[in-house]
Design a protein around this motif. Sequence first.
Motif, PDB file in Angstrom:
ATOM      1  N   TYR A  36      -9.187 -27.720   8.973  1.00  0.00           N
ATOM      2  CA  TYR A  36     -10.343 -27.980   9.830  1.00  0.00           C
ATOM      3  C   TYR A  36     -11.328 -28.916   9.127  1.00  0.00           C
ATOM      4  O   TYR A  36     -11.771 -29.917   9.694  1.00  0.00           O
ATOM      5  N   LYS A  92     -13.785 -27.604  16.404  1.00  0.00           N
ATOM      6  CA  LYS A  92     -14.582 -26.413  16.107  1.00  0.00           C
ATOM      7  C   LYS A  92     -14.053 -25.207  16.908  1.00  0.00           C
ATOM      8  O   LYS A  92     -13.986 -24.090  16.383  1.00  0.00           O
ATOM      9  N   MET A 139     -14.928 -33.315  17.934  1.00  0.00           N
ATOM     10  CA  MET A 139     -15.354 -32.325  16.931  1.00  0.00           C
ATOM     11  C   MET A 139     -15.617 -30.950  17.546  1.00  0.00           C
ATOM     12  O   MET A 139     -15.307 -29.923  16.943  1.00  0.00           O
ATOM     13  N   MET A 192     -12.480 -32.704  10.319  1.00  0.00           N
ATOM     14  CA  MET A 192     -13.904 -32.983  10.516  1.00  0.00           C
ATOM     15  C   MET A 192     -14.335 -34.189   9.679  1.00  0.00           C
ATOM     16  O   MET A 192     -15.042 -35.074  10.160  1.00  0.00           O
TER      17      MET A 192
END
Lengths: 247, 247
Positions: free
Chosen positions: B171, B200, B196, B175
Amino acid sequence: MEHEKTQIERHTSKQFDVELEDVREQVLTMGGLVEQQIANGVKALIDGDSALGEDVARSDYKINTMEVAIDEACTKILARRQPQAGDLRLVLAIAKTITDLERIGDEAEKIGRMAVHLAGKDRPPSAFRQISQLGGHVRQMVRDSLDAFARMDTEAALAVAQHDAEVDREYEGVMRQCITFMMEDPRTIKHMLDVMWSVKALERIGDHATNISEYVVYLVGGRDVRHLSIEELEKEAARAISPRTGQ
Amino acid sequence: MEHEKTQIERHTSKQFDVELEDVREQVLTMGGLVEQQIANGVKALIDGDSALGEDVARSDYKINTMEVAIDEACTKILARRQPQAGDLRLVLAIAKTITDLERIGDEAEKIGRMAVHLAGKDRPPSAFRQISQLGGHVRQMVRDSLDAFARMDTEAALAVAQHDAEVDREYEGVMRQCITFMMEDPRTIKHMLDVMWSVKALERIGDHATNISEYVVYLVGGRDVRHLSIEELEKEAARAISPRTGQ
């Protein structure tokens, strides 16, 4: 024998009331701590106070400990007292409420951490004023949902759900402003993202407060109101209230 | 009389087993639907398929309906059967599991909506390859947590929690890549933000799968393991397993 049994039953029921009341008070204490964490997290973010931010991040374990303790108390009550109807719903609503309170605590912890990241950075005053406002509203939602819970007040609970729509609009406004800052000065992208994660955390706290208020409507009305629209919630709250006002 | 009572008890207990088994199966069905929603949401995002994205967003109500039905079944079992010890823990773990499954459904819905937003936009292939991978891993975590739940397997549950740390690293990688794209070309800021938010959402799904696996350890071991570190979880799982391996 018959007399003795009634005595015991009465005693048991009284003892049960004491236990339930004790758990309810623990939930409110936990709620107070959670509110304080939100307030401190937002303050740390706005003031650029990294010491306060660290304190918030470090204090989350207290909320977690309370969740585990209350959850255990609920399990014990279910095993020993085998509550029925309204009492059973109350214990189950408490078990759900503390899960949401614990997750609110996690969001406050994130805000604390972001406050530490952002402590030395420039902060656009207008955005931070809006965040401060949003933080105040979200904290109010948490307080109102716990008040509604404490008083078993479905109208107050409904007001929380309605408030959530406003909070979502404020949230959208802050987010748009953050995007504008980023686009005007791409060097701010990284730290504006940290700001946005914090704002996102506030919005989530509002959602959790709404969940708690829905458990209150469920608790009083006996019908599961999650996943209903605001209009449907209003009808449900009216239904839950009417037997009382009709008296 | 004695004989008759035993018969009734046996019958009651058998009926109870049927009810419990039925609820457990409903949870697994709900889990299957949730997994499908994740898979479709990620596919819609990667392929830029807005019809599929809309379908995911529209299908969330099915998951919500299942949550309410299973929750009601749990409340009925608690009221009628007044389960003790392991049975009580199972019912409570189910009530918690479906809350997490429902929230996973919400995250999948968000991914579906983002897929619709992003359908016409340019997509950086490298980031989307990474998202596809992350989506696969997160879905696997959900499946593994439900498998652990179905088999009451604490070792498998523990593996899910360990997997979460990897997913968090992936993750972070995605990002960082998104931030790089934004900084290189600020015109992409708005749609990279949508990307994003989807990433998330995947990370959150991993967290919910971890929660579910923690309920399994709790269920088997009888001790609340939320808020423990991976090392502490390992010890707890070993403790939960040892009585069996020691036989």
